[in-house]
Write a protein that holds these residues in place. Structure first.
Motif, short mmCIF file in Angstrom:
data_model
loop_
_atom_site.label_atom_id
_atom_site.label_comp_id
_atom_site.label_asym_id
_atom_site.label_seq_id
_atom_site.Cartn_x
_atom_site.Cartn_y
_atom_site.Cartn_z
N TRP A 270 36.03 37.78 40.22
CA TRP A 270 35.48 36.69 39.41
C TRP A 270 34.27 36.07 40.12
O TRP A 270 33.28 35.76 39.48
CB TRP A 270 36.58 35.65 39.17
CG TRP A 270 36.16 34.48 38.35
CD1 TRP A 270 36.15 34.39 36.99
CD2 TRP A 270 35.71 33.21 38.84
NE1 TRP A 270 35.71 33.16 36.60
CE2 TRP A 270 35.43 32.41 37.73
CE3 TRP A 270 35.50 32.68 40.11
CZ2 TRP A 270 34.96 31.10 37.83
CZ3 TRP A 270 35.04 31.39 40.22
CH2 TRP A 270 34.77 30.61 39.09
N LEU B 88 43.31 38.84 28.31
CA LEU B 88 44.05 37.72 27.74
C LEU B 88 43.92 37.68 26.22
O LEU B 88 44.90 37.41 25.53
CB LEU B 88 43.56 36.40 28.36
CG LEU B 88 43.67 36.31 29.88
CD1 LEU B 88 43.08 35.00 30.38
CD2 LEU B 88 45.11 36.48 30.34
N VAL C 16 37.17 28.43 35.11
CA VAL C 16 38.59 28.29 35.45
C VAL C 16 39.21 27.59 34.25
O VAL C 16 38.77 26.49 33.87
CB VAL C 16 38.79 27.49 36.75
CG1 VAL C 16 40.26 27.29 37.04
CG2 VAL C 16 38.08 28.16 37.91
N ASP C 17 40.20 28.21 33.62
CA ASP C 17 40.77 27.64 32.40
C ASP C 17 41.78 26.55 32.73
O ASP C 17 42.04 26.24 33.90
CB ASP C 17 41.34 28.73 31.48
CG ASP C 17 42.62 29.37 31.99
OD1 ASP C 17 43.20 28.92 33.00
OD2 ASP C 17 43.05 30.36 31.36
N ASP D 189 44.85 26.55 32.66
CA ASP D 189 46.01 27.02 33.41
C ASP D 189 45.65 27.44 34.84
O ASP D 189 46.49 28.00 35.55
CB ASP D 189 46.65 28.21 32.68
CG ASP D 189 47.23 27.81 31.34
OD1 ASP D 189 47.77 26.69 31.24
OD2 ASP D 189 47.13 28.61 30.39
N ARG E 56 43.50 29.75 35.70
CA ARG E 56 43.13 31.16 35.79
C ARG E 56 41.62 31.29 35.85
O ARG E 56 40.88 30.53 35.21
CB ARG E 56 43.67 31.93 34.58
CG ARG E 56 45.18 31.92 34.49
CD ARG E 56 45.67 32.63 33.26
NE ARG E 56 45.22 31.92 32.06
CZ ARG E 56 45.70 32.15 30.84
NH1 ARG E 56 46.62 33.08 30.64
NH2 ARG E 56 45.24 31.46 29.81
N HIS E 57 41.16 32.28 36.60
CA HIS E 57 39.73 32.57 36.72
C HIS E 57 39.38 33.57 35.62
O HIS E 57 39.73 34.76 35.74
CB HIS E 57 39.41 33.09 38.12
CG HIS E 57 39.57 32.03 39.16
ND1 HIS E 57 40.80 31.67 39.65
CD2 HIS E 57 38.65 31.24 39.75
CE1 HIS E 57 40.64 30.69 40.53
NE2 HIS E 57 39.35 30.41 40.62
N VAL E 58 38.74 33.08 34.57
CA VAL E 58 38.53 33.90 33.38
C VAL E 58 37.04 34.13 33.12
O VAL E 58 36.18 33.38 33.57
CB VAL E 58 39.20 33.28 32.14
CG1 VAL E 58 40.71 33.15 32.35
CG2 VAL E 58 38.59 31.94 31.78
N GLU F 127 41.09 37.81 32.66
CA GLU F 127 41.34 37.15 33.94
C GLU F 127 41.02 38.14 35.04
O GLU F 127 41.41 39.31 34.99
CB GLU F 127 42.80 36.72 34.04
CG GLU F 127 43.12 36.02 35.35
CD GLU F 127 44.57 35.59 35.45
OE1 GLU F 127 44.89 34.84 36.38
OE2 GLU F 127 45.39 36.02 34.61
N PRO G 6 40.66 38.70 39.48
CA PRO G 6 41.05 38.16 40.78
C PRO G 6 39.88 37.46 41.46
O PRO G 6 38.71 37.73 41.14
CB PRO G 6 41.50 39.40 41.56
CG PRO G 6 40.74 40.52 40.94
CD PRO G 6 40.57 40.17 39.49
#
Length: 148
Positions: free
Chosen positions: A10, A85, A112-113, A115, A117-119, A142, A144
């Motif tokens: 990411w 996702l 970063v959402d 939750d 997560r790195h999206v 998503e 890493p």
């Protein structure tokens, strides 16, 4: 599933970045495998006469197979460590036997959402050999992050 590329981090992804394209020549061999999976043996997908009875000049490809092509585009890019996702597509054109479909995509956002997560958000498109836009789509994946 083993992919052809290593999952991008990411941290290294940039808005505007292009995904490596994915290309497929559509033909009855691919359509028959798809039809066997989804029990979609209908005349306009398998037989020119059946297609003509439905107002088409020749046999046409299944629309949902193009969604799977976009899925393949994304999966090849994110590799084994990434997660799809969401993925959606709009079927805006017909593909005929022996059409060359090219799937392309690019990054429209990274964040970063809610939750944590790195999206990464993607915009995608399938065009045929005539440059006609037959299937636009979008996805959120998503990825890493690099260990700190």
């Amino acid at each position: 599933m083993t992919t052809e590329t290593q999952t991008p981090y990411w941290d290294d992804v940039e808005v505007g970045q292009e995904l490596p394209p994915f290309e497929r020549v559509t033909d009855l061999m691919n359509w028959n495998r798809w039809a066997a999976t989804y029990d979609e043996f209908v005349p306009y997908h398998m037989d020119d006469e059946g297609a003509k009875e439905n107002g088409q000049p020749a046999v046409i490809g299944q629309g949902r197979i193009r969604v799977s092509y976009l899925h393949t585009l994304v999966r090849k890019w994110i590799g084994d460590e990434g997660a799809i996702l969401t993925l959606n597509a709009q079927l805006r054109g017909i593909n005929f036997k022996n059409d060359v479909l090219t799937c392309t995509g690019h990054v429209t956002d990274k964040r970063v959402d809610d939750d944590g997560r790195h999206v990464v958000d993607l915009e995608m498109l399938i065009t045929n050999q005539n440059g006609e836009r037959v299937t636009p789509g979008a996805a959120t994946v998503e990825l890493p992050i690099r260990a700190s």
